[in-house]
Write an enzyme that holds these catalytic residues in place. Structure first.
Site, short mmCIF file in Angstrom:
data_model
loop_
_atom_site.label_atom_id
_atom_site.label_comp_id
_atom_site.label_asym_id
_atom_site.label_seq_id
_atom_site.Cartn_x
_atom_site.Cartn_y
_atom_site.Cartn_z
N GLY A 230 6.98 -0.08 -20.49
CA GLY A 230 7.42 -1.18 -20.12
C GLY A 230 8.58 -1.64 -19.19
O GLY A 230 8.87 -2.59 -18.76
N TYR A 314 -2.44 -4.55 -6.26
CA TYR A 314 -1.90 -5.59 -6.92
C TYR A 314 -0.99 -6.69 -5.94
O TYR A 314 -0.44 -7.61 -6.44
CB TYR A 314 -0.69 -5.16 -8.08
CG TYR A 314 -1.11 -4.15 -8.78
CD1 TYR A 314 -2.18 -4.34 -10.05
CD2 TYR A 314 -0.81 -2.75 -8.93
CE1 TYR A 314 -2.51 -3.59 -10.97
CE2 TYR A 314 -1.27 -1.84 -10.01
CZ TYR A 314 -1.95 -2.50 -10.90
OH TYR A 314 -2.47 -1.57 -11.75
N CYS A 341 -10.89 1.76 6.40
CA CYS A 341 -11.72 1.04 6.74
C CYS A 341 -11.66 -0.12 5.47
O CYS A 341 -12.68 -0.48 5.11
CB CYS A 341 -13.20 1.62 6.93
SG CYS A 341 -13.13 2.41 8.33
N GLU A 342 -10.56 -0.71 5.38
CA GLU A 342 -10.21 -1.74 4.23
C GLU A 342 -9.17 -2.64 4.63
O GLU A 342 -8.00 -2.02 4.99
CB GLU A 342 -10.23 -1.31 2.84
CG GLU A 342 -11.12 -0.48 2.06
CD GLU A 342 -12.26 -1.39 1.80
OE1 GLU A 342 -12.03 -2.59 1.42
OE2 GLU A 342 -13.47 -1.11 1.57
#
Length: 427
Positions: A230, A314, A341-342
């Protein structure tokens, strides 16, 4: 534009590019080693403290071996990660297997290595009983649910698929003790990419209190507590890295107030950081190959989301430097994009950068964790090379770039039959 410094210069990159075309990931060995040492020093007060590198962050065997040389264990969550450790000679309690939705066959591999088994649910005890013998040490992962908030990346604990409720924790330890397990650990992972020391200390306090409750309710004396990972990365230039020494002192104060006077024997602490160990010390090196203006200004690079998917997945921020123009005024606002292609194949949106030209070298910072490891092959994009360099200027390839032969290796073209419509072909 706020700046991040680079631990290398253009001549080094030019020398590398001569043998390794962009894109590639470049890791700074000295930075990684120093980070492990700094974390160990922060917890030197706790005898037996050990950092377990979260292999999923950067699962290159060279990186895992480097970590082991600095005293790190390995936190694994899959069979591939366990096999990596086995082939490197990292076994026994230097390995922790923290998985979820796990099969008995996966537990068998972990048990063969002698790993600490960290259970996600008491239901997995039935699977452990199917092994030749119960593991020497069993740990349970605690999910505090409504007791904690979590954070943006890891989410609301109530919605997380990981870990046990408090009552399941008590049930799990009691049952394992009845089955003859004599050594126990405890674990939780509530926050991810956290830059607030207080949030990390809350996890430590929560686990210390829980260890005392486990002993009171079941008689089990937890001998090691994994505080999770974390520890975050200061992805933005204006952010500050966590002060590891301050964090270590805070945990020590909690330990001395809660565990030291308790009936528990001395408890060994662990952590399982991945991102914080390698993230700031990896750089995605790419070349500007196109520039476009339509409704916006675009800088197209030869890397794409398959090299680093965090921004697309994200909306994560990664700082970008144009090599040789670090001090130039940032007078253009652009989207930095790949060629998939995005439409989410973007490293930056509305980012202020110095004017760029085709052929400029772009450095995407803090790409040393959850970058190459999360790569994929959509549109047939190949995974890039990984390189490791040190302060002496030595560079070595630790993973070669994929080829199209690699991409097609699992397909037998000799067995493919392509029956074309001859009529359509004539037309």
């Amino acid at each position: 534009m706020a700046a991040k410094t680079l631990p290398f210069d253009r001549p080094l990159i030019d020398r590398i590019i001569a043998d390794h075309p962009t894109p590639f990931v470049l890791y700074h060995e000295d930075g990684i080693r120093q980070r492990v040492r700094d974390l160990s020093a922060a917890f030197a007060w706790n005898e037996g403290f050990q950092q377990y590198f979260a292999v999923k962050a950067t699962p290159n065997p060279h990186i895992v071996a480097l970590m082991a040389e600095e005293g790190s264990g390995a936190d694994c969550s899959s069979v591939a990660e366990l096999i990596t450790c086995e082939r490197l000679g990292i076994t026994g309690h230097d390995v922790m297997f923290t998985s979820n939705n796990t099969t008995t066959e996966e537990f068998e591999v972990a048990a063969r290595l002698g790993a600490i088994i960290n259970l996600d649910t008491p239901h997995h005890i039935d699977q452990l009983q199917q092994l030749d013998r119960m593991p020497e040490m069993v740990s349970f992962r605690f999910n505090p649910g409504p007791e904690r908030q979590g954070n943006v990346i890891i989410g609301d604990p109530k919605e997380a698929k990981f870990g046990c409720t408090r009552e399941q924790i008590f049930e799990g330890y009691a049952r394992c003790a009845e089955l003859g397990v004599e050594r126990f650990g405890l674990h939780a992972m509530v926050v991810s990419n956290e830059l607030n020391v207080e949030a990390l200390l809350q996890t430590a306090e929560m686990l210390f209190d829980l260890a005392l409750q486990i002993h009171e309710r079941t008689g089990v004396a937890v001998e090691c507590i994994n505080l999770g990972g974390g520890i975050g990365v200061a992805y933005r230039p204006e952010q500050d890295e966590i002060d590891l020494a301050e964090f270590g002192r805070g945990v020590q104060a909690l330990y001395e107030s809660k565990l030291a006077p308790s009936p528990l024997p001395p408890v060994r602490l662990m952590m399982e950081n991945g991102r914080a160990m390698t993230g700031p010390f990896g750089y995605l090196i790419s070349t500007v190959i196109n520039q476009k203006t339509s409704y916006k200004n675009y800088v197209g690079v030869d890397a794409c989301m398959s090299n680093l998917m965090r921004p697309g997945m994200y909306g994560a921020y990664h700082h970008i430097s144009v090599l040789g123009k670090e001090d130039a005024p940032a007078t253009q606002t652009v989207d930095v994009v790949g060629s998939l292609c995005e439409n989410n194949d973007k490293f930056a949106i509305d980012r202020e950068l110095p004017p760029t030209e085709v052929g400029d070298i772009v450095v995407i910072h803090d790409a040393g964790a959850h970058g190459h490891s999360m790569g994929f092959q959509y549109n047939g994009r190949l995974r890039s090379a990984e390189l490791l360099y040190n302060n002496a200027g030595e560079v070595r390839e630790i993973r070669r770039a994929e080829t199209f032969d690699d991409y097609f290796a699992t397909v037998d073209f000799d067995s493919v039959q392509c029956k074309r419509d001859q009529t359509a072909e004539a037309v």
